[in-house]
Design a protein around this motif. Structure first.
Motif, PDB file in Angstrom:
ATOM      1  N   MET A 131       1.280   1.539  -9.456  1.00 42.05           N
ATOM      2  CA  MET A 131       2.166   0.524  -8.897  1.00 42.05           C
ATOM      3  C   MET A 131       2.200   0.620  -7.366  1.00 42.05           C
ATOM      4  N   TYR A 132       2.218   1.825  -6.854  1.00 41.99           N
ATOM      5  CA  TYR A 132       2.337   2.028  -5.404  1.00 41.99           C
ATOM      6  C   TYR A 132       1.154   1.450  -4.650  1.00 41.99           C
ATOM      7  N   ILE A 133      -0.039   1.581  -5.253  1.00 40.54           N
ATOM      8  CA  ILE A 133      -1.218   1.052  -4.567  1.00 40.54           C
ATOM      9  C   ILE A 133      -1.053  -0.456  -4.384  1.00 40.54           C
ATOM     10  N   VAL A 135       1.761  -2.165  -4.062  1.00 40.84           N
ATOM     11  CA  VAL A 135       2.771  -2.568  -3.079  1.00 40.84           C
ATOM     12  C   VAL A 135       2.653  -1.805  -1.760  1.00 40.84           C
ATOM     13  N   GLY A 136       1.623  -0.969  -1.629  1.00 36.33           N
ATOM     14  CA  GLY A 136       1.397  -0.287  -0.356  1.00 36.33           C
ATOM     15  C   GLY A 136       2.263   0.934  -0.129  1.00 36.33           C
ATOM     16  N   LEU A 137       2.845   1.489  -1.229  1.00 35.28           N
ATOM     17  CA  LEU A 137       3.666   2.697  -1.073  1.00 35.28           C
ATOM     18  C   LEU A 137       2.859   3.967  -1.365  1.00 35.28           C
ATOM     19  N   ASP A 138       1.575   3.804  -1.696  1.00 34.99           N
ATOM     20  CA  ASP A 138       0.787   4.975  -2.056  1.00 34.99           C
ATOM     21  C   ASP A 138       0.630   5.914  -0.865  1.00 34.99           C
ATOM     22  N   ASP A 139       0.727   7.203  -1.185  1.00 39.09           N
ATOM     23  CA  ASP A 139       0.558   8.243  -0.177  1.00 39.09           C
ATOM     24  C   ASP A 139       1.563   8.129   0.979  1.00 39.09           C
ATOM     25  N   THR A 140       2.766   7.626   0.704  1.00 36.73           N
ATOM     26  CA  THR A 140       3.794   7.586   1.753  1.00 36.73           C
ATOM     27  C   THR A 140       4.957   8.485   1.364  1.00 36.73           C
ATOM     28  N   PRO A 141       5.662   9.008   2.363  1.00 31.92           N
ATOM     29  CA  PRO A 141       6.847   9.820   2.057  1.00 31.92           C
ATOM     30  C   PRO A 141       7.869   9.030   1.229  1.00 31.92           C
ATOM     31  N   LEU A 142       8.065   7.769   1.543  1.00 34.66           N
ATOM     32  CA  LEU A 142       9.052   6.981   0.813  1.00 34.66           C
ATOM     33  C   LEU A 142       8.692   6.861  -0.664  1.00 34.66           C
ATOM     34  N   GLY A 143       7.410   6.612  -0.936  1.00 39.86           N
ATOM     35  CA  GLY A 143       6.973   6.471  -2.320  1.00 39.86           C
ATOM     36  C   GLY A 143       7.295   7.714  -3.131  1.00 39.86           C
ATOM     37  N   LEU A 144       7.004   8.883  -2.566  1.00 35.97           N
ATOM     38  CA  LEU A 144       7.293  10.134  -3.266  1.00 35.97           C
ATOM     39  C   LEU A 144       8.796  10.361  -3.367  1.00 35.97           C
TER      40      LEU A 144
ATOM     41  N   PHE C  17      17.893   0.785  -9.515  1.00 34.03           N
ATOM     42  CA  PHE C  17      16.946   1.840  -9.181  1.00 34.03           C
ATOM     43  C   PHE C  17      16.385   2.489 -10.445  1.00 34.03           C
ATOM     44  N   LEU C  18      17.285   2.859 -11.358  1.00 35.23           N
ATOM     45  CA  LEU C  18      16.819   3.530 -12.577  1.00 35.23           C
ATOM     46  C   LEU C  18      15.967   2.592 -13.431  1.00 35.23           C
ATOM     47  N   ALA C  19      16.302   1.315 -13.416  1.00 30.14           N
ATOM     48  CA  ALA C  19      15.492   0.367 -14.186  1.00 30.14           C
ATOM     49  C   ALA C  19      14.077   0.302 -13.620  1.00 30.14           C
ATOM     50  N   VAL C  20      13.978   0.248 -12.300  1.00 27.98           N
ATOM     51  CA  VAL C  20      12.656   0.092 -11.674  1.00 27.98           C
ATOM     52  C   VAL C  20      11.876   1.400 -11.676  1.00 27.98           C
ATOM     53  N   PHE C  21      12.542   2.500 -11.416  1.00 28.83           N
ATOM     54  CA  PHE C  21      11.804   3.755 -11.236  1.00 28.83           C
ATOM     55  C   PHE C  21      11.914   4.722 -12.407  1.00 28.83           C
ATOM     56  N   PHE C  22      12.671   4.331 -13.448  1.00 27.33           N
ATOM     57  CA  PHE C  22      12.763   5.213 -14.609  1.00 27.33           C
ATOM     58  C   PHE C  22      12.363   4.474 -15.885  1.00 27.33           C
ATOM     59  N   LEU C  23      13.055   3.396 -16.209  1.00 27.35           N
ATOM     60  CA  LEU C  23      12.760   2.697 -17.469  1.00 27.35           C
ATOM     61  C   LEU C  23      11.393   2.004 -17.409  1.00 27.35           C
TER      62      LEU C  23
END
Lengths: 273, 346, 281
Positions: A131-133, A135-144, C17-23
């Motif tokens: 998913m991150y790739i 939306v451009g969040l891959d390999d970013t501190p925010l993504g992690l 948040f939990l819906a998007v990043f957990f479920l």
């Protein structure tokens, strides 16, 4: 009577002895890591080992100057700080709502939060990597940090829930009758009282992120955190690097646990419910 | 001027009805006590007046202004809470000044009012302390001072003395009465303690099951309870009740002819224990227990199979097993409708 | 003050948040694991099961959990009781006991690696005692059971603290009077623990066991630090398929297996340690 006294004295010795033994079991290995980190690289690879540190900083210096370590440290701090902020900003309002209101769907939300504990959360990193790739969040501190927030958020919700529950509603109500709006009463009465606890749970979120290995290793490539860096270079890194790295990983955690020690048990006491 | 008018205020929590359309008018400067057992709706009513709880229906007017849609801060009230709610992170001074600061009063005025109310409540030497360094009684004083300092048009008190020990409660009760009388503020005071209610109130509103059964001056509530519950709830020991039968020549209680009301089908005869005297033609009472309480004698008897208490002169010679004949004093017997519990005039 | 919408407003951020990043991600894992070019397929599971390391990884993961969790539970209970007996220095001892809570599994792996590696402290100690003359290779590929033992020790050392904290907190919720009442009725220390403390501790024990067992199935970094690839575990293989082999589908199949075991054990604990309604503190 005297039998009882001897019995009790013997019991005390047994308790004291066991406690000492357990302290040694916990502290001993940390001491050995400390020993390795404060010995010269040649002593770290040498045999047999010395049992007292030489306070040689070469290993640590070697580690800090090693290619990629400084940026890994910086990335870890960034990710952990973001996690800390995110989990409190998202979690505290939910904790407040759970502690103060009765409403439809309350138990559903609690179940969702508790459910997160029955799942191996680091696995989330797998689909999120894809998913991150996009939306451009891959390999970013925010993504992690977002993945780490799923780890820390349930704790933040439950801890802040217990903190807010510990503040009598009457304090807020008294403030309302004395001219406060809901927001003013929160800021002037509730916030000052929960601030230490909120800080503790923020620190806890920081430690959760700082220590996480799996998601960090899956989601970062160029911008590795310290744990990801150490894990992926395990095969190739020399011993002094490993041990100094381990030491740097452990040190902040020790300090943080010391800072939040007062809240640790209260936090978990409520997390049981 | 702050008259409080409550019109048809009702409150339901899901299927439970806490208040059934309650009406009550509290005159300006009047001290009204809401009295009842726990769960009778008295605290709910107080919280609705304060704006901490919203009513399911009805109107609340304070000082000629309809307030039921206003938040607490816009109602011109001050409140004293059962557990005091003294802010633990603020000093006593700042606690008392809290409401004044919210009104943006000048500092000099704030200091003047804090010092005046602190003096009134005898806590001027505690102004720099925190709530954790205060005793329960001192916290109580801070809570009252905090309310008075706001110079509100209405003070609402929710069982303010119930967390104090007996001796302190007695002392605070008298003190509160003096201070509130002097401040001439309209006051609504919630308690389950009948002695507190009797001692403080201009008027007592006795509540049960979400209804106000009677709202009247204390002595009226005591002497002429409007309902059986009021008679049973107020007075210690409580009123005696005996079933009455309509015989050939009138009402009979325990086989004895008694002068009663004209109307009524099934009635209960009631009399307070202290309104009984031994008399030749009295109710036959078999003495079960005799308790000498100093100023008087509490005698528990059996009258026609019903428990019956009498308070007699301490020098009366009575023993367990005796047969007494007890008659009510002139004009002190009361009658209640067995079905509705309402009082029936003679 | 009435405010019907406020609680929902406050819950909204966390819920979204939990819906998007957990479920959502978990539906994605399932999708990845079961989807192929021609629609729904079990081929990724077939790939996983036929992978030569899969049986060993499954076996090692389960064995580790079975070996570690009961020991940790007993240790955490013993430590909690010991601490409750202390008259002074309670806070200090509790702090020391909970230190490992802040230590990551990778650091724990490195710490125990410092002990077990060839020029490490174990060999140095044995050498000083004259037991060995040349350093022994403890963590080699032929000594799978030593690696297993080292991982076990590292896990017990690091992760007992989390159970301890939950249990100590739970004991704090049990009023002292119950123990005293049992003592008056003639119960000895062991009986008091067995018949009063332990049953009342059930909710805490349940939480501790669920949390700890799930974490045990996630064992990964300690194994990597101590055994490299010599001791395959499920989480490590998941990482291997995702990262080294770049095969997200099979990695997801591994994830589903871990998930299934975790949920299975959670349900088991919920059932075994349930507290009858009204029997709580």
């Amino acid at each position: 009577m005297s039998d009882n006294a001897t019995f009790r004295r013997r019991g005390r010795w047994l308790t004291g002895g066991s406690v000492l033994l357990l302290c040694a079991w916990v502290l001993g290995p940390i001491y050995l890591l400390f020993l390795n980190s404060f010995s010269s690289p040649s002593a770290v690879t040498g045999f047999p080992k010395h049992w007292l540190p030489s306070f040689n900083l070469d290993s640590l210096q070697f580690f800090i100057e090693f290619q990629g370590v400084a940026s890994a440290l910086w990335n870890s701090i960034q990710v952990a700080t973001l996690t800390m902020v995110l989990s409190i900003v998202l979690g505290a309002p939910a904790g407040y709502a759970l502690s103060r209101f009765e409403f439809r769907g309350k138990s559903l939300f609690r179940i969702m939060v508790l459910m997160t504990r029955a799942f191996p959360l680091p696995l989330l990193a797998l689909p999120l990597a894809v998913m991150y790739i996009r939306v451009g969040l891959d390999d970013t501190p925010l993504g992690l940090a977002l993945v780490h927030t799923t780890l820390a958020l349930p704790f933040a919700v439950l801890i802040t829930f217990s903190l807010f529950s510990g503040i009598p509603v009457e304090l807020e109500e008294a403030a309302w009758t004395m001219g406060c709006t809901r927001a003013q009463a929160f800021r002037k009465v509730v916030l000052p009282l929960v601030m230490p606890g909120i800080t503790a749970s923020a620190i806890f979120a920081f430690v959760i992120s700082w220590n996480e290995v799996f998601a960090a290793s899956v989601l970062t490539v160029q911008h590795r955190t310290l744990t990801a860096f150490l894990l992926t270079s395990l095969d190739v890194s020399p011993l002094p690097l490993k041990f100094a790295g381990g030491f740097v990983l452990v040190l902040p955690a020790l300090i943080f646990i010391f800072l939040v020690r007062k809240y640790l048990f209260a936090m978990w006491g409520i997390a049981n419910r | 001027m702050a008259e409080i008018v409550i019109k048809g205020v009702a409150k339901t929590f899901g299927a439970f009805t806490a208040l059934h359309s309650v009406d009550l008018t509290v005159a300006d400067r009047e001290f009204v006590v809401l009295l009842g057992a726990s769960g009778c709706g008295k605290t709910t009513l107080l919280r609705i007046i304060a704006g901490l709880e919203s009513a399911s229906g009805g109107e609340v007017w304070i000082g000629g202004r309809r307030v039921d849609h206003l938040p607490p801060r816009q109602r011109g009230i001050a409140m004293v809470f059962q557990n005091y709610a003294v802010f633990p992170h603020l000093t006593v001074f700042e606690n008392i000044a809290f409401g004044l600061r919210m009104q943006n009063l000048p500092m000099a005025e704030i200091t003047r009012r804090v010092e005046r109310t602190a003096e009134l409540m005898h806590i001027e030497q505690l102004l720099k302390r925190y709530s954790g360094q205060l005793s329960g009684g001192q916290r109580q004083r801070v809570a009252v001072a905090r309310a008075l300092a706001m110079e509100p048009s209405v003070i609402l008190m929710d069982e303010p003395l119930s967390n104090l020990d007996a001796l302190l409660r007695l002392e605070m009760r008298a003190e509160l009465k003096g201070i509130l009388a002097e401040s001439q503020t309209t006051t609504i005071y919630v308690t389950h303690d009948q002695v507190e209610a009797m001692s403080l109130a201009d008027r007592i509103a006795v509540m049960q099951g979400g209804h106000i059964l009677q709202a009247a001056e204390p002595i009226e509530v005591y002497r002429n309870p409007a309902a059986r519950f009021v008679g049973a709830f107020i007075g210690n020991p409580p009123m005696n009740f005996l079933p009455a039968n309509r015989g050939a020549g009138g009402w009979e209680v325990a086989g004895l002819p008694v002068l009663g009301p004209e109307s009524g089908e099934a009635l209960e005869f009631a009399v307070r224990p202290e309104d009984l005297r031994p008399a030749a033609k009295g109710l036959p009472a078999h003495v079960k227990i005799v308790e000498p309480l100093g100023p008087h004698l509490l005698v528990t008897c059996d009258v026609a199979g019903h428990g019956f208490r009498a308070i007699l002169e301490s020098d009366t010679s009575v023993r367990t097993g005796d047969l007494l004949h007890l008659a009510p004093l002139e004009g002190r017997a009361r009658w209640f409708d067995l079905a509705t519990g309402h009082s029936v005039p003679v | 003050m009435p405010s019907r919408g406020l609680p929902y407003l406050l819950l909204l951020p966390a819920t979204v948040f939990l819906a998007v990043f957990f479920l959502y991600p978990f539906t994605q894992i399932a999708w990845e694991a079961f989807s192929g070019p021609g629609g729904v397929t079990l081929s990724h599971f077939a790939t996983m099961v036929n992978y030569w390391k899969f049986p060993a990884a499954l076996e090692n993961t389960l064995l580790l959990a079975v070996a570690v969790v009961p020991l940790q539970t007993a240790m955490a209970l013993a430590m909690a009781v010991l601490v409750s007996k202390l008259e002074k220095g309670r806070d200090l001892i509790l702090y020391i006991f909970t230190i490992p809570l802040g230590i990551s599994d990778l650091a724990a792996g490195l710490i125990w690696f410092a002990i077990f590696q060839q020029t490490g402290f174990l060999n140095s100690a044995l050498h000083a005692l004259g037991v060995v003359h040349t350093p022994v290779i403890w963590l080699g590929y032929q000594s799978k059971w030593v690696i297993f033992l080292a991982v076990m020790l590292a896990e017990i050392w690091r992760a007992t603290a989390i159970m301890l904290v939950i249990i100590v907190a739970g004991m704090g919720l049990i009023p002292k009077e119950y123990g005293e009442a049992a003592e008056v009725f003639g119960a000895g220390p062991w009986q008091r623990f067995r018949r009063v403390t332990l049953p009342l501790l059930r909710p805490s024990l349940q939480t501790a066991l669920i949390l700890r067992t799930i974490l045990a199935f996630e064992v990964f970094a300690e194994v990597a630090a101590l055994g490299g690839t010599n001791l395959p575990v499920l989480m490590g293989e998941t990482f291997h398929w995702q990262f080294d082999l770049q095969d997200g589908h099979t990695a997801a199949a591994f994830a589903i297996v871990i998930l299934a075991i975790s949920i299975g054990f959670t349900l088991l604990y919920l059932r075994l340690l349930r507290v009858p309604k009204g029997a709580g503190i």
